[in-house]
Write an enzyme that holds these catalytic residues in place. Structure first.
Site, PDB file in Angstrom:
ATOM      1  N   SER A  13      32.998  -5.371  62.874  1.00 25.56           N
ATOM      2  CA  SER A  13      32.959  -5.318  64.308  1.00 25.56           C
ATOM      3  C   SER A  13      31.665  -5.825  64.927  1.00 25.56           C
ATOM      4  O   SER A  13      31.624  -6.080  66.133  1.00 25.56           O
ATOM      5  CB  SER A  13      33.222  -3.877  64.753  1.00 25.56           C
ATOM      6  OG  SER A  13      32.232  -3.007  64.250  1.00 25.56           O
ATOM      7  N   LYS A  68      23.638  -4.347  68.982  1.00 24.06           N
ATOM      8  CA  LYS A  68      25.084  -4.124  69.094  1.00 24.06           C
ATOM      9  C   LYS A  68      25.335  -3.158  70.250  1.00 24.06           C
ATOM     10  O   LYS A  68      24.585  -2.203  70.457  1.00 24.06           O
ATOM     11  CB  LYS A  68      25.615  -3.553  67.784  1.00 24.06           C
ATOM     12  CG  LYS A  68      27.129  -3.389  67.757  1.00 24.06           C
ATOM     13  CD  LYS A  68      27.617  -2.981  66.370  1.00 24.06           C
ATOM     14  CE  LYS A  68      29.130  -2.847  66.331  1.00 24.06           C
ATOM     15  NZ  LYS A  68      29.632  -2.515  64.995  1.00 24.06           N
ATOM     16  N   SER A 104      31.227  -3.296  58.829  1.00 23.39           N
ATOM     17  CA  SER A 104      30.991  -4.113  60.032  1.00 23.39           C
ATOM     18  C   SER A 104      29.651  -4.824  60.116  1.00 23.39           C
ATOM     19  O   SER A 104      29.376  -5.509  61.102  1.00 23.39           O
ATOM     20  CB  SER A 104      31.152  -3.252  61.272  1.00 23.39           C
ATOM     21  OG  SER A 104      32.518  -3.075  61.519  1.00 23.39           O
TER      22      SER A 104
HETATM   23  N1  GLN Z   1      36.916  -3.007  59.726  1.00 21.46           N
HETATM   24  C1  GLN Z   1      36.598  -1.627  59.623  1.00 21.46           C
HETATM   25  C2  GLN Z   1      37.405  -0.825  60.635  1.00 21.46           C
HETATM   26  O1  GLN Z   1      38.112  -1.422  61.394  1.00 21.46           O
HETATM   27  C3  GLN Z   1      35.129  -1.406  59.751  1.00 21.46           C
HETATM   28  C4  GLN Z   1      34.611  -1.162  61.108  1.00 21.46           C
HETATM   29  C5  GLN Z   1      33.150  -0.804  61.162  1.00 21.46           C
HETATM   30  O2  GLN Z   1      32.460  -0.819  60.158  1.00 21.46           O
HETATM   31  N2  GLN Z   1      32.683  -0.446  62.357  1.00 21.46           N
HETATM   32  O3  GLN Z   1      37.336   0.378  60.670  1.00 21.46           O
END
Ligand code: GLN
Length: 478
Positions: free
Chosen positions: A154, A77, A179
């Protein structure tokens, strides 16, 4: 080819690792043209590593025999630092930033012979659930099963590639509030978010420091477990790293499920959950029952009721402080120095952060402001403890908890455009609380409906990743 068979053939020299790596880099470029899974393909680094492995094999170097990932492609990532490879966390503000060091997890992967093939697409700094909040100038990754739909986020690029790659490959993702599990469920792969502190965060571009976890995403439960085994362990460079015994996950994968007890989270099947999702998750629970587990419905009051509010309060508070360092002087986007510091700082940040990053800076700054701090940030921190306490009580009775990972099937981009930020955040309902509590959780593919995949979320007690993988292995080849 099975990953172990692949590693065996690399070790025996039946596969020429340099030629193989060249071939998969070409494949990655092709996949990327259509699906946008990579922000950067690190062809040079991958080939350099492959050549090094070939050299060691030729010289019959003894160290090579025990390498757990020899020749296996690993994608990373974009928020995880790889030395000399552009690492932007999907943000324009970090354009051109090439770290001078590897994250600890990357050192471990390279040490086991894994080949780093590139940096995968994500929401800017991890702010999002559909990988559509990409930084200015980045492309949006598309679901490998249906290109009109999202990969989730994400870690969208990671999960998309895990499904699409037809060569041995495991992806490295990151989760702050879901994410890893969410994109895994949308892309029909396994995603393990470990216990907070299990895997070092050294070299991770922070989102929320008390929430961030690096973890594996794989096509099979075995591969997911394998990468987790490689990357975990204490690291003195990360002050929140746990000094816990490493898990030997392979032994868990072979264990029977007899005698295990699962709590089915009652509230996770209520209003707002798509019937297709419910049906498949229930099928998944039945499948575990056939393997000998006992299941019982339970109610999780605090996590379901307050998880979202607590998460978005704490995550944005931490994010807003973390992002303060991007002022256009030390990292990435550097513009012509003009005007006062404040003018310059404002110019760089206004033109380099995307809309969601700005929204989170505003929300997080507000929650921490004097006069509001006690009512929002501090209160959220207190409720966080109550959430942890409720889970801890629950795990006295159960080995794991089951629920849908996401209440809906992977949405179309055209529907995402119509969602308000709040509607978007609400889809994280099942995922935020395990993250807030630092609990390990695994998304497993349980079936297809309308041609789209459904993921089931298994949440375990701290440091019980082994049990989750043991349960998840039932869905291998599902
Ligand atoms: N969807 C969550 C957010 O927007 C999780 C994001 C993540 O885990 N990086 O914060």
């Amino acid at each position: 080819m099975n990953i172990n068979e692949f590693i065996r053939q690399v070790k025996n020299g039946e596969i020429d690792i340099v030629k193989h790596t060249q071939k998969i880099i070409e494949q990655c470029k092709k996949i990327n043209e259509e699906h946008n899974y990579f922000n950067t393909i690190s062809a040079e680094l991958a080939l350099e590593q492959a050549k090094e492995i070939k050299k060691l094999l030729k010289s019959k170097d003894k160290s090579i025999k025990g390498k757990k990932l020899l020749g296996v492609a690993v994608s990373v990532k974009d928020s995880i630092c790889v030395k000399n490879v552009e690492s932007t966390a999907g943000s324009k503000i970090l354009k051109g930033y090439e770290p001078l060091f590897n994250a600890t997890v990357i050192e471990k992967i390279i040490g086991e012979g894994g080949i780093i093939i590139g940096k995968t697409a994500q929401d800017e700094f991890g702010f999002g659930s559909f990988s559509v909040n990409v930084g200015l100038g980045f492309k949006i990754p598309k679901n490998p099963i249906d290109k009109e739909r999202t990969c989730g986020g994400s870690s969208g690029g990671a999960a998309g590639l895990a499904k699409a790659a037809d060569f041995p490959h495991i992806a490295l993702g990151e989760s702050t509030g879901g994410s890893i599990a969410e994109p895994a469920s949308f892309c029909d792969v396994f995603g393990l978010c470990p216990t907070y502190g299990r895997n070092s965060r050294y070299g991770l571009i922070d989102f929320g420091n008390s929430l961030d976890k690096i973890g594996p995403v794989g096509k099979t439960c075995y591969e997911t477990a394998l990468l987790q085994e490689v990357i975990e362990g204490y690291d003195r460079n990360d002050s929140t790293s746990l000094n816990a015994k490493n898990g030997n996950y392979n032994t868990f994968l072979k264990k029977s499920l007899k005698g295990m007890k699962i709590g089915i989270i009652k509230e996770s099947f209520g209003e707002g959950v798509a019937p297709e999702v419910e049906k498949n998750v229930r099928k998944g629970i039945d499948k575990m029952k056939e393997e000998g587990i006992k299941a019982e419905e339970i109610s999780l009051e605090m996590p379901i009721k307050y998880g979202l509010a607590v998460y978005y309060m704490i995550a944005t508070s931490e994010a807003s402080t973390n992002l303060a360092k991007y002022c256009g002087m030390r990292y990435g986007a550097i513009e012509k120095l003009e005007g006062s510091f404040n003018e310059y700082f404002t110019k760089v940040r206004s033109s380099s952060f995307g809309a969601e990053a700005k929204r989170r800076i505003i929300m997080g700054t507000f929650a921490r402001m004097s006069g509001f701090r006690d009512a929002y940030y501090i209160k959220a921190a207190k409720v966080r403890t109550l959430i942890i306490n409720e889970y801890k009580k629950t795990f006295k009775k159960f080995d794991a908890l089951a629920s849908p990972a996401v209440p809906v099937l992977p949405p179309k981009f055209s529907d995402i455009e119509k969602m308000s930020p709040l509607q978007n955040y609400m889809l994280d309902i099942m995922l935020v609380s395990p993250n807030v509590a630092g609990l390990p959780h695994l998304s497993v593919p349980v079936g297809y409906e309308k041609g789209l995949p459904v993921g089931m979320l298994l949440t375990g007690d701290h440091l019980q990743e082994g049990k989750l993988l043991q349960l998840g292995n039932v869905f291998e080849g599902n």
